[in-house]
Design a protein around this motif. Structure first.
Motif: not given
Length: 332
Positions: A42-49, A66-67, A78-83, A102-112
């Motif tokens: 996977w691509v599994a990048d997190v700048a800070e946790l 980035n996943l 996403a710039p961040f996510v909180q739990f 942003k959510f991406s598939t092989p067909l398109q990228t969605l900016t939400i």
């Protein structure tokens, strides 16, 4: 009095140690999960946790997330996510999403983008962290696709809850005031007859899966639908209304079997939308209109179709009209 003070300090010290152990385990568990995904390609990048919240909470923030799963081509950034969770209820989690991701598939990228989005997850206290129930509420959502379309909605709600030990979940969703882009509206409704927004979309269904929705559903393979009890799938856009209900079983390769009863009001307008969107070729319009007109006559209202959509032997038919191969129900 001194013993009381000593007792309070001892309790506080024990709690502080317990929280520190919990915080360490909580954070290391997330870091281990990220490393395991990287090991799988996977691509599994997190700048800070970082996890804070002493003395009563575990509040974890991940930045620059980035996943991407190479097996499915699905990615999320996403710039961040909180739990957020209480220290004494770590399996009851509130997830806070950023205003844009942003959510991406092989067909398109969605900016939400949205004004607010919160999800609550209630997980079973076990190593697999199986889903017990979940809720998602989104206000003022805007979706923009790299394929050139966009849409907005005033409010969206989603809920899921396990109702049986046999991997069965009750799922509900509601979307209010869904506004397609001007380009999409001009395509579907060139005469401008319909309102600017689809008033409502609703779903109420019970789904049985071959495996539970737990941490392994994300890490390994998604559970597949085996039964579908559809209580209500409905949409209302001006005078055009649609409702479907029924039951399906799904085999190991995703082929459905069963029947869904469909009721469509102003079906001719729906047919023209399908043509405008390119779903139905122009060459089939006359044949489709004749067949659907016959079905509407059988229902007693020329503007309404009330007919079963049947699935059997890998084929599907609308009433007596064969439609061809049935689509496979597979979650990638």
């Amino acid at each position: 009095m001194g013993r009381v003070v000593v007792g309070i300090l001892a309790i506080f010290g024990i709690w502080m140690v317990w929280w520190a152990i919990g915080q360490f385990s909580h954070q290391k568990g997330l870091e281990a999960w990220i490393e395991a995904r990287r090991a799988e390609g996977w691509v599994a990048d997190v700048a800070e946790l970082d996890t804070v919240g002493f003395p009563s909470r575990f509040d974890t923030t991940l930045t620059e997330v980035n996943l991407a799963d190479p097996a499915t081509g699905v990615a999320w950034a996403a710039p961040f996510v909180q739990f957020l969770s209480l220290a004494y209820k770590p399996t009851q989690v509130i997830a806070v999403l950023p205003e844009e991701h942003k959510f991406s598939t092989p067909l398109q990228t969605l900016t939400i983008t949205h004004s607010e989005a919160k999800a609550s997850l209630f997980l079973k206290p076990s190593t697999s962290l199986a889903l017990d129930r979940a809720r998602l509420v989104i206000d003022t959502l805007d979706i923009s696709s790299t394929l050139g379309w966009d849409a907005t909605l005033r409010e969206g709600r989603f809920a899921a809850e396990e109702i049986d030990t046999d991997n069965t979940y009750r799922v509900g969703a509601e979307v209010l005031e869904l506004r397609p882009s001007d380009e999409v509206r001009d395509l579907l409704d060139p005469a401008g007859i319909l309102p600017d927004a689809v008033q409502s979309l609703r779903l109420d269904a019970t789904l049985g899966f071959d495996d539970p929705w737990d941490r392994y559903a994300l890490e390994d393979a998604r559970p597949q639908v085996r039964t579908l009890d559809l209580d209500n799938l409905s949409a209302r856009w001006g005078d055009v209304t649609f409702r479907a209900a029924g039951e399906l079983s799904v085999d190991d390769v995703g082929v459905p079997d069963g029947r869904i009863t469909i009721k469509a009001v102003e079906w001719r307008q729906m047919l023209q939308m399908a043509v405008n969107a390119g779903v139905l070729p122009e060459a089939f319009v006359t044949t489709a209109e004749s067949a659907l007109g016959l079905l509407a006559a059988l229902s007693g209202d020329p503007d309404t179709i009330d007919v079963p959509l049947s699935f059997e032997g890998g084929r599907m038919s609308l009433g007596p009209v064969p439609l061809g191969p049935a689509p496979r129900i597979v979650i990638r």
